[in-house]
Design an enzyme around this catalytic site. Structure first.
Site, PDB file in Angstrom:
ATOM      1  N   HIS A   1      -3.867   7.015   1.562  1.00  0.00           N
ATOM      2  CA  HIS A   1      -4.123   5.694   0.989  1.00  0.00           C
ATOM      3  C   HIS A   1      -5.563   5.296   1.329  1.00  0.00           C
ATOM      4  CE1 HIS A   1      -4.086   1.502   0.195  1.00  0.00           C
ATOM      5  NE2 HIS A   1      -4.029   1.153   1.474  1.00  0.00           N
TER       6      HIS A   1
ATOM      7  N   CYS B   1       0.824  -1.224   0.000  1.00  0.00           N
ATOM      8  CA  CYS B   1       0.000   0.000   0.000  1.00  0.00           C
ATOM      9  C   CYS B   1       0.854   1.268   0.000  1.00  0.00           C
ATOM     10  CB  CYS B   1      -0.926   0.014   1.206  1.00  0.00           C
ATOM     11  SG  CYS B   1      -2.005  -1.416   1.260  1.00  0.00           S
TER      12      CYS B   1
ATOM     13  N   ASN C   1     -10.125  -0.788  -1.927  1.00  0.00           N
ATOM     14  CA  ASN C   1      -8.693  -0.578  -1.681  1.00  0.00           C
ATOM     15  C   ASN C   1      -7.908  -1.158  -2.863  1.00  0.00           C
ATOM     16  OD1 ASN C   1      -6.027  -0.941  -0.829  1.00  0.00           O
ATOM     17  ND2 ASN C   1      -6.588  -1.360   1.291  1.00  0.00           N
TER      18      ASN C   1
HETATM   19  N1  ACO Z   1     -19.065  -9.761   6.130  1.00  0.00           N
HETATM   20  C1  ACO Z   1     -19.793 -10.038   7.209  1.00  0.00           C
HETATM   21  N2  ACO Z   1     -19.247 -10.339   8.407  1.00  0.00           N
HETATM   22  C2  ACO Z   1     -17.904 -10.367   8.476  1.00  0.00           C
HETATM   23  C3  ACO Z   1     -17.081 -10.080   7.375  1.00  0.00           C
HETATM   24  C4  ACO Z   1     -17.712  -9.787   6.158  1.00  0.00           C
HETATM   25  N3  ACO Z   1     -17.029  -9.505   5.047  1.00  0.00           N
HETATM   26  N4  ACO Z   1     -15.799 -10.185   7.762  1.00  0.00           N
HETATM   27  C5  ACO Z   1     -15.802 -10.496   9.060  1.00  0.00           C
HETATM   28  N5  ACO Z   1     -17.076 -10.627   9.502  1.00  0.00           N
HETATM   29  C6  ACO Z   1     -17.548 -10.966  10.837  1.00  0.00           C
HETATM   30  C7  ACO Z   1     -16.531 -11.685  11.664  1.00  0.00           C
HETATM   31  O1  ACO Z   1     -16.536 -13.067  11.382  1.00  0.00           O
HETATM   32  C8  ACO Z   1     -17.007 -11.393  13.060  1.00  0.00           C
HETATM   33  O2  ACO Z   1     -18.063 -12.252  13.363  1.00  0.00           O
HETATM   34  P1  ACO Z   1     -18.230 -12.843  14.873  1.00  0.00           P
HETATM   35  O3  ACO Z   1     -18.440 -11.627  15.736  1.00  0.00           O
HETATM   36  O4  ACO Z   1     -19.429 -13.722  14.747  1.00  0.00           O
HETATM   37  O5  ACO Z   1     -16.962 -13.549  15.173  1.00  0.00           O
HETATM   38  C9  ACO Z   1     -17.572  -9.991  12.944  1.00  0.00           C
HETATM   39  O6  ACO Z   1     -17.839  -9.772  11.552  1.00  0.00           O
HETATM   40  C10 ACO Z   1     -16.632  -8.935  13.448  1.00  0.00           C
HETATM   41  O7  ACO Z   1     -15.349  -9.226  12.930  1.00  0.00           O
HETATM   42  P2  ACO Z   1     -14.110  -8.381  13.283  1.00  0.00           P
HETATM   43  O8  ACO Z   1     -12.927  -8.861  12.530  1.00  0.00           O
HETATM   44  O9  ACO Z   1     -14.008  -8.290  14.765  1.00  0.00           O
HETATM   45  O10 ACO Z   1     -14.604  -7.005  12.687  1.00  0.00           O
HETATM   46  P3  ACO Z   1     -14.006  -5.619  12.903  1.00  0.00           P
HETATM   47  O11 ACO Z   1     -15.031  -4.759  13.527  1.00  0.00           O
HETATM   48  O12 ACO Z   1     -12.655  -5.664  13.505  1.00  0.00           O
HETATM   49  O13 ACO Z   1     -13.847  -5.157  11.384  1.00  0.00           O
HETATM   50  C11 ACO Z   1     -12.221  -4.896   9.656  1.00  0.00           C
HETATM   51  C12 ACO Z   1     -13.039  -5.884  10.481  1.00  0.00           C
HETATM   52  C13 ACO Z   1     -13.173  -4.050   8.811  1.00  0.00           C
HETATM   53  C14 ACO Z   1     -11.286  -5.665   8.726  1.00  0.00           C
HETATM   54  C15 ACO Z   1     -11.457  -4.024  10.658  1.00  0.00           C
HETATM   55  O14 ACO Z   1     -10.661  -4.812  11.495  1.00  0.00           O
HETATM   56  C16 ACO Z   1     -10.626  -3.018   9.975  1.00  0.00           C
HETATM   57  O15 ACO Z   1     -11.111  -2.011   9.525  1.00  0.00           O
HETATM   58  N6  ACO Z   1      -9.294  -3.266   9.918  1.00  0.00           N
HETATM   59  C17 ACO Z   1      -8.389  -2.431   9.182  1.00  0.00           C
HETATM   60  C18 ACO Z   1      -7.805  -3.264   8.156  1.00  0.00           C
HETATM   61  C19 ACO Z   1      -7.959  -2.700   6.775  1.00  0.00           C
HETATM   62  O16 ACO Z   1      -8.763  -1.891   6.439  1.00  0.00           O
HETATM   63  N7  ACO Z   1      -7.119  -3.201   5.943  1.00  0.00           N
HETATM   64  C20 ACO Z   1      -7.092  -2.765   4.606  1.00  0.00           C
HETATM   65  C21 ACO Z   1      -5.949  -3.397   3.951  1.00  0.00           C
HETATM   66  S1  ACO Z   1      -4.474  -2.959   4.724  1.00  0.00           S
HETATM   67  C22 ACO Z   1      -4.162  -1.422   4.280  1.00  0.00           C
HETATM   68  O17 ACO Z   1      -4.479  -1.013   3.201  1.00  0.00           O
HETATM   69  C23 ACO Z   1      -3.531  -0.564   5.256  1.00  0.00           C
END
Ligand code: ACO
Length: 330
Positions: free
Chosen positions: A257, A113, A287
């Site tokens: 980004h 990224c 992304n």
């Molecule tokens: N659709 C539906 N439900 C989902 C999905 C999906 N695509 N993905 C995960 N879930 C579920 C999980 O299984 C979990 O279920 P559970 O509670 O029954 O176990 C629930 O949703 C919550 O999951 P978490 O991983 O705890 O969700 P969180 O609130 O942390 O959000 C996310 C996940 C959006 C990835 C978050 O951690 C985030 O924003 N991270 C930043 C990472 C990012 O954006 N990376 C981009 C690439 S890296 C970069 O460019 C820098």
């Protein structure tokens, strides 16, 4: 000697994939994706028809046209991607051939990224050293063919899209559009966002078990990535402002980004900036990794978010971890 941004542009595949399309492939929902990421749709290539170098060439042609430069007048290509056409050779040489350039050097960089931010610093230093005068810098990705589009891979599958963006950087005798850049990395976090296979210790690079247990797909600890992204991006912006005796009020637009809308919102909040000063177009493309900065830069300019003479900061954070920022007086 200064570095001028004389052209920029982007290209995304025509095929639009909405959150509703993803709902049909695996267990997710439009509401979940919008609430957690801000993404409404992204572009996916048609598999077996288009390579990452094709997206790159389409973006490069737009930037070359704006700069009014023919490909045979380029001195250097810098290509940033984590999804090169092949693992051998790098993608830069394929772009060099497809564009019909002379036998100029082509460098591949892979800071994920942060690739475009790193590439912009590299291009700037090459120009300011006097070594090269006209550089094509590209950030491009095809993410769609490398994602696990099933329930197992849904956390990452909803985030990414395909696309490419390009800058033309030229030498300038008087002023410089690129004022300064700061780059960082911290490799102890490399497994927080990575892909285990292909792996140099595995004979043939990919084992049957790698395919069976999903190691051929990227893995992410989303919460750790989130925490570091919302800390490191504001920190490197403040570091860059301090080093250049500027305040955040001097900056017309921050172009981050496009990782995730919640990350962008948190960057704005931590810098105490209104959202209209921190650009976002993630709802349209998801992304696109190394391509988000040139795509966002082009769209922000076309929407009148900044104009000639304004100060802009481009900033990124990604796998590695790597992060950095460029100060631009456009
Ligand atoms: N659709 C539906 N439900 C989902 C999905 C999906 N695509 N993905 C995960 N879930 C579920 C999980 O299984 C979990 O279920 P559970 O509670 O029954 O176990 C629930 O949703 C919550 O999951 P978490 O991983 O705890 O969700 P969180 O609130 O942390 O959000 C996310 C996940 C959006 C990835 C978050 O951690 C985030 O924003 N991270 C930043 C990472 C990012 O954006 N990376 C981009 C690439 S890296 C970069 O460019 C820098």
């Amino acid at each position: 000697m200064g570095t001028k941004i004389s052209g920029f542009g982007f290209y995304v595949p025509e095929n639009t994939v909405t959150n509703f399309d993803l709902e049909k492939k695996f267990d997710t929902s439009n509401e979940w994706i919008i609430e957690r990421t801000g993404i409404q749709e992204r572009r996916f290539i048609t598999p077996n028809e288009t390579n990452t170098s094709d997206l790159s060439v389409n973006a490069a042609k737009k930037a070359l046209e704006m700069a009014n430069i023919a490909p045979e007048n380029l001195d250097l290509i810098i290509s940033a991607t984590l999804s090169a056409d092949h693992s051998i050779p790098g993608m830069g040489v394929i772009i060099q051939d497809k564009l019909g350039c002379k036998d100029i050097p082509a460098i591949d960089i892979r800071q994920q990224c942060s690739g475009f931010i790193y590439g912009l610093d590299l291009a700037d230093l090459y120009i300011k050293s006097g070594r090269y005068k006209k550089i094509l810098l590209i950030g491009a990705e095809i993410q769609s063919t490398g994602l696990n589009l099933t329930d197992e891979g849904r956390d990452l599958a909803v985030l990414f899209g395909d696309g490419a963006g390009a800058f033309i950087l030229e030498n300038s005798k008087d002023t410089s559009d690129i004022i300064d850049s700061i780059l960082h990395s911290d490799g102890k976090y490399y497994k927080e966002l990575w892909k285990e296979s292909p792996n140099s210790t595995h004979k043939g690079r990919v084992l049957v078990e790698d395919i069976q247990n999903g190691n051929i797909y990227p893995k992410m600890n989303g919460r750790t990535v989130f925490k570091h992204a919302v800390t490191k991006m504001p920190a490197v912006i403040l570091e860059l402002l301090k080093r250049n005796n500027l305040t955040k009020e001097d900056i017309t637009q921050i172009i981050p980004h496009q990782a995730n809308f919640r990350i962008t919102q948190m960057v704005a909040k931590r810098l105490r900036l209104p959202m209209d000063k921190v650009y976002s177009n993630i709802h349209k493309y998801g992304n696109t990794t190394a391509a988000t900065i040139p795509i966002a830069f082009t769209e922000a300019y076309n929407e009148g978010k900044f104009k000639k003479g304004d100060l802009i900061i481009t900033v990124s954070f990604g796998s590695g971890f790597t992060w950095g920022a460029n100060l631009i007086k456009f």
